[in-house]
Scaffold this motif. Structure first.
Motif, mmCIF file in Angstrom:
data_model
loop_
_atom_site.group_PDB
_atom_site.id
_atom_site.type_symbol
_atom_site.label_atom_id
_atom_site.label_comp_id
_atom_site.label_asym_id
_atom_site.label_seq_id
_atom_site.Cartn_x
_atom_site.Cartn_y
_atom_site.Cartn_z
ATOM 1 N N ARG A 57 0.828 -1.210 0.000
ATOM 2 C CA ARG A 57 0.000 0.000 0.000
ATOM 3 C C ARG A 57 0.863 1.262 0.000
ATOM 4 N NH1 ARG A 57 -3.200 -1.505 3.776
ATOM 5 N NH2 ARG A 57 -2.176 -0.442 5.509
ATOM 6 N N GLY A 58 1.924 1.272 0.813
ATOM 7 C CA GLY A 58 2.810 2.434 0.862
ATOM 8 C C GLY A 58 3.544 2.660 -0.442
ATOM 9 N N LEU A 59 4.024 1.588 -1.054
ATOM 10 C CA LEU A 59 4.751 1.712 -2.322
ATOM 11 C C LEU A 59 3.840 2.218 -3.430
ATOM 12 C CD1 LEU A 59 6.822 -1.596 -2.163
ATOM 13 C CD2 LEU A 59 7.742 0.720 -2.011
ATOM 14 N N GLU A 60 2.624 1.706 -3.469
ATOM 15 C CA GLU A 60 1.688 2.143 -4.511
ATOM 16 C C GLU A 60 1.302 3.609 -4.325
ATOM 17 O OE1 GLU A 60 -0.469 -2.083 -5.718
ATOM 18 O OE2 GLU A 60 -1.419 -0.776 -4.219
ATOM 19 N N ARG A 61 1.214 4.057 -3.080
ATOM 20 C CA ARG A 61 0.924 5.483 -2.836
ATOM 21 C C ARG A 61 2.020 6.380 -3.396
ATOM 22 N NH1 ARG A 61 -0.740 4.240 2.548
ATOM 23 N NH2 ARG A 61 1.259 5.026 3.280
ATOM 24 N N HIS A 62 3.233 5.858 -3.445
ATOM 25 C CA HIS A 62 4.354 6.637 -3.972
ATOM 26 C C HIS A 62 4.558 6.412 -5.462
ATOM 27 C CE1 HIS A 62 5.251 7.247 0.278
ATOM 28 N NE2 HIS A 62 6.126 8.170 -0.074
ATOM 29 N N GLY A 63 3.596 5.791 -6.119
ATOM 30 C CA GLY A 63 3.631 5.681 -7.576
ATOM 31 C C GLY A 63 4.351 4.470 -8.133
ATOM 32 N N HIS A 64 4.710 3.514 -7.279
ATOM 33 C CA HIS A 64 5.415 2.331 -7.765
ATOM 34 C C HIS A 64 4.431 1.226 -8.145
ATOM 35 C CE1 HIS A 64 9.114 4.195 -6.552
ATOM 36 N NE2 HIS A 64 8.707 4.290 -5.296
ATOM 37 N N LYS A 65 4.809 0.443 -9.141
ATOM 38 C CA LYS A 65 4.024 -0.722 -9.529
ATOM 39 C C LYS A 65 4.562 -1.914 -8.743
ATOM 40 C CE LYS A 65 2.695 -3.566 -13.486
ATOM 41 N NZ LYS A 65 2.805 -3.756 -14.961
ATOM 42 N N VAL A 66 3.700 -2.607 -8.010
ATOM 43 C CA VAL A 66 4.153 -3.636 -7.078
ATOM 44 C C VAL A 66 3.648 -5.016 -7.491
ATOM 45 C CG1 VAL A 66 4.223 -4.371 -4.671
ATOM 46 C CG2 VAL A 66 4.116 -1.925 -5.228
ATOM 47 N N ILE A 67 4.549 -5.980 -7.451
ATOM 48 C CA ILE A 67 4.201 -7.387 -7.584
ATOM 49 C C ILE A 67 4.532 -8.026 -6.237
ATOM 50 C CG2 ILE A 67 4.655 -9.552 -8.802
ATOM 51 C CD1 ILE A 67 5.759 -7.815 -11.111
ATOM 52 N N ARG A 68 3.567 -8.721 -5.647
ATOM 53 C CA ARG A 68 3.799 -9.320 -4.345
ATOM 54 C C ARG A 68 3.743 -10.841 -4.433
ATOM 55 N NH1 ARG A 68 0.198 -11.253 0.515
ATOM 56 N NH2 ARG A 68 1.915 -12.167 1.681
ATOM 57 N N VAL A 69 4.757 -11.506 -3.890
ATOM 58 C CA VAL A 69 4.768 -12.962 -3.776
ATOM 59 C C VAL A 69 5.116 -13.303 -2.331
ATOM 60 C CG1 VAL A 69 5.442 -13.289 -6.192
ATOM 61 C CG2 VAL A 69 7.204 -13.174 -4.428
ATOM 62 N N ASP A 70 4.793 -14.530 -1.919
ATOM 63 C CA ASP A 70 5.046 -14.880 -0.522
ATOM 64 C C ASP A 70 5.936 -16.106 -0.357
ATOM 65 O OD1 ASP A 70 3.345 -16.899 -1.294
ATOM 66 O OD2 ASP A 70 1.654 -16.228 -0.085
ATOM 67 N N SER A 71 6.664 -16.472 -1.413
ATOM 68 C CA SER A 71 7.565 -17.623 -1.309
ATOM 69 C C SER A 71 8.806 -17.402 -2.147
ATOM 70 C CB SER A 71 6.865 -18.904 -1.772
ATOM 71 O OG SER A 71 6.647 -18.879 -3.175
ATOM 72 N N GLY A 72 9.861 -18.137 -1.806
ATOM 73 C CA GLY A 72 11.101 -18.027 -2.552
ATOM 74 C C GLY A 72 10.973 -18.535 -3.972
ATOM 75 N N GLY A 73 10.222 -19.612 -4.157
ATOM 76 C CA GLY A 73 10.028 -20.145 -5.499
ATOM 77 C C GLY A 73 9.365 -19.152 -6.420
ATOM 78 N N GLU A 74 8.336 -18.463 -5.910
ATOM 79 C CA GLU A 74 7.660 -17.442 -6.719
ATOM 80 C C GLU A 74 8.592 -16.270 -7.004
ATOM 81 O OE1 GLU A 74 3.007 -17.468 -5.620
ATOM 82 O OE2 GLU A 74 4.337 -17.064 -3.921
ATOM 83 N N ALA A 75 9.428 -15.922 -6.037
ATOM 84 C CA ALA A 75 10.378 -14.817 -6.232
ATOM 85 C C ALA A 75 11.331 -15.114 -7.378
ATOM 86 C CB ALA A 75 11.157 -14.562 -4.951
ATOM 87 N N LEU A 76 11.798 -16.365 -7.460
ATOM 88 C CA LEU A 76 12.736 -16.741 -8.516
ATOM 89 C C LEU A 76 12.079 -16.735 -9.891
ATOM 90 C CD1 LEU A 76 14.686 -19.611 -6.714
ATOM 91 C CD2 LEU A 76 15.465 -17.277 -7.172
ATOM 92 N N GLN A 77 10.762 -16.822 -9.927
ATOM 93 C CA GLN A 77 10.040 -16.754 -11.191
ATOM 94 C C GLN A 77 9.706 -15.323 -11.603
ATOM 95 O OE1 GLN A 77 9.250 -19.417 -13.224
ATOM 96 N NE2 GLN A 77 10.477 -20.646 -11.807
ATOM 97 N N ALA A 78 9.675 -14.401 -10.626
ATOM 98 C CA ALA A 78 9.150 -13.058 -10.892
ATOM 99 C C ALA A 78 10.199 -11.954 -10.927
ATOM 100 C CB ALA A 78 8.090 -12.706 -9.836
ATOM 101 N N TYR A 79 11.408 -12.195 -10.417
ATOM 102 C CA TYR A 79 12.370 -11.095 -10.248
ATOM 103 C C TYR A 79 12.825 -10.489 -11.564
ATOM 104 C CZ TYR A 79 16.290 -13.970 -11.777
ATOM 105 O OH TYR A 79 17.133 -14.734 -12.534
ATOM 106 N N ASP A 80 12.768 -11.262 -12.652
ATOM 107 C CA ASP A 80 13.316 -10.787 -13.923
ATOM 108 C C ASP A 80 12.608 -9.548 -14.444
ATOM 109 O OD1 ASP A 80 15.106 -11.215 -16.256
ATOM 110 O OD2 ASP A 80 13.213 -11.533 -17.317
ATOM 111 N N ASP A 81 11.362 -9.338 -14.035
ATOM 112 C CA ASP A 81 10.610 -8.192 -14.527
ATOM 113 C C ASP A 81 10.574 -7.048 -13.520
ATOM 114 O OD1 ASP A 81 9.147 -6.905 -16.511
ATOM 115 O OD2 ASP A 81 7.234 -7.474 -15.631
ATOM 116 N N ALA A 82 11.419 -7.117 -12.490
ATOM 117 C CA ALA A 82 11.414 -6.085 -11.451
ATOM 118 C C ALA A 82 12.623 -5.161 -11.583
ATOM 119 C CB ALA A 82 11.412 -6.739 -10.067
#
Length: 240
Positions: A41-66
Motif C-alpha cells: 500500500r505504501g509503495l503504490e501510494r508513492h507511484g510504484h508498480k508492485v508485484i507481491r509474492v510470498d515464497s522463494g520459489g515465486e520470487a525466482l520466477q518473478a524477479y526478472d521483470d522487477a
C-alpha cells in the motif's frame, strides 16, 4: 553543451524528448500478510508498480521483470539467503533485505549473498524509501538527464520504462526493454550478438536466450521489421 550520447542519437536521426521520472516495478517477497499489505500500500501510494509474492520459489520466477526486489529472509519454502544468491548469480537486479533478522551476522551474510542494503523490522517507511532511492542511484545511475528516444512510431521512455508504438502501450519485461533500448540508442548501426548479450545479460547468457527475446519483441511491437537480423553479425533497429 550537447553531450556525446545526445550527439550519437541525433546523428542516427533520432530526437530526444525530456520526460519526468516515474515509479519503479518493485517485487515484494513477504510471507507475513500484514507486513506485505502495509508495504504494498505504501509503495503504490508513492507511484510504484508492485508485484507481491510470498515464497522463494515465486520470487525466482518473478524477479526478472522487477527494477528492485524487497525481500524478507524468512520464507516458507526456501532460505531467503539462497534466494538472494540465486538472483545475484543470474542477474544484477537491486535487492534490499527487509527482515526481522537483526544481528550483525545476519546482515553480513545477507550482504555476502548479494543484497545491496539491509533493513531490520520494524522500520520507518520514509527510511525505506530513502534506502530504495540510494540503492537505485548507485546501481542504476543515469548518465544524462532522463529522455525518451523517438524513432518513427516507436517511443522509448527510459525514465518510466514505457514503450509505445503509434501511441499503443507495449508491455515489456525488463530484459526486453534493455534489449530494445540498446538497439534504439544506436539506431542505424548493427550491434553484434556478443555485445548485446554481454550488455544485457552480463555473464549469464546464451544464443537461444537472445533469439527468444528478439522473437518476443517483434511480436509485441507488432512487426518483425522493427528488429532486423544481420546474418552472421547481429541485429539493428528497423524502420517501420
Amino acid at each position: 553543451m550537447t553531450n556525446l550520447s545526445e550527439m550519437r542519437l541525433r546523428t542516427a536521426g533520432l530526437r530526444l524528448v525530456p520526460v519526468k521520472p516515474n515509479g519503479w516495478r518493485v517485487l515484494v517477497v513477504e510471507n507475513h500478510a500484514d507486513d506485505a499489505e502495509k508495504l504494498v500500500r505504501g509503495l503504490e501510494r508513492h507511484g510504484h508498480k508492485v508485484i507481491r509474492v510470498d515464497s522463494g520459489g515465486e520470487a525466482l520466477q518473478a524477479y526478472d521483470d522487477a527494477d528492485l526486489v524487497l525481500i524478507d529472509l524468512d520464507l516458507p519454502d526456501l532460505d531467503g539467503l539462497e534466494v538472494c544468491r540465486s538472483i545475484r548469480v543470474a542477474d544484477d537486479t537491486p535487492m534490499i533485505a527487509v527482515t526481522g533478522r537483526g544481528s550483525e551476522l545476519d546482515t553480513v551474510l545477507a550482504l555476502q549473498a548479494g543484497v545491496d542494503d539491509y533493513l531490520v523490522k520494524p522500520y520507518g517507511f520514509r527510511e525505506l524509501m530513502a534506502r530504495m532511492e540510494a540503492v537505485m542511484r548507485r546501481t542504476r545511475p543515469q548518465p544524462t538527464a532522463a529522455a525518451a528516444i523517438v524513432h518513427g512510431m516507436l517511443r522509448i521512455d527510459a525514465a518510466s520504462r514505457q514503450v509505445t508504438v503509434g501511441g499503443r502501450l507495449v508491455e515489456l519485461t525488463r530484459k526486453e526493454f534493455q534489449l530494445l533500448h540498446l538497439l534504439a540508442s544506436q539506431a542505424g548501426s548493427v550491434i553484434m550478438r556478443k555485445q548485446i548479450m554481454v550488455q544485457v545479460w552480463g555473464d549469464t547468457w546464451s544464443r537461444r536466450t537472445l533469439d527468444t527475446h528478439v522473437s518476443s519483441l517483434r511480436s509485441k511491437l507488432g512487426s518483425a521489421e522493427w528488429i532486423i537480423t544481420v546474418r552472421g553479425v547481429g541485429f539493428r533497429l528497423g524502420d517501420v
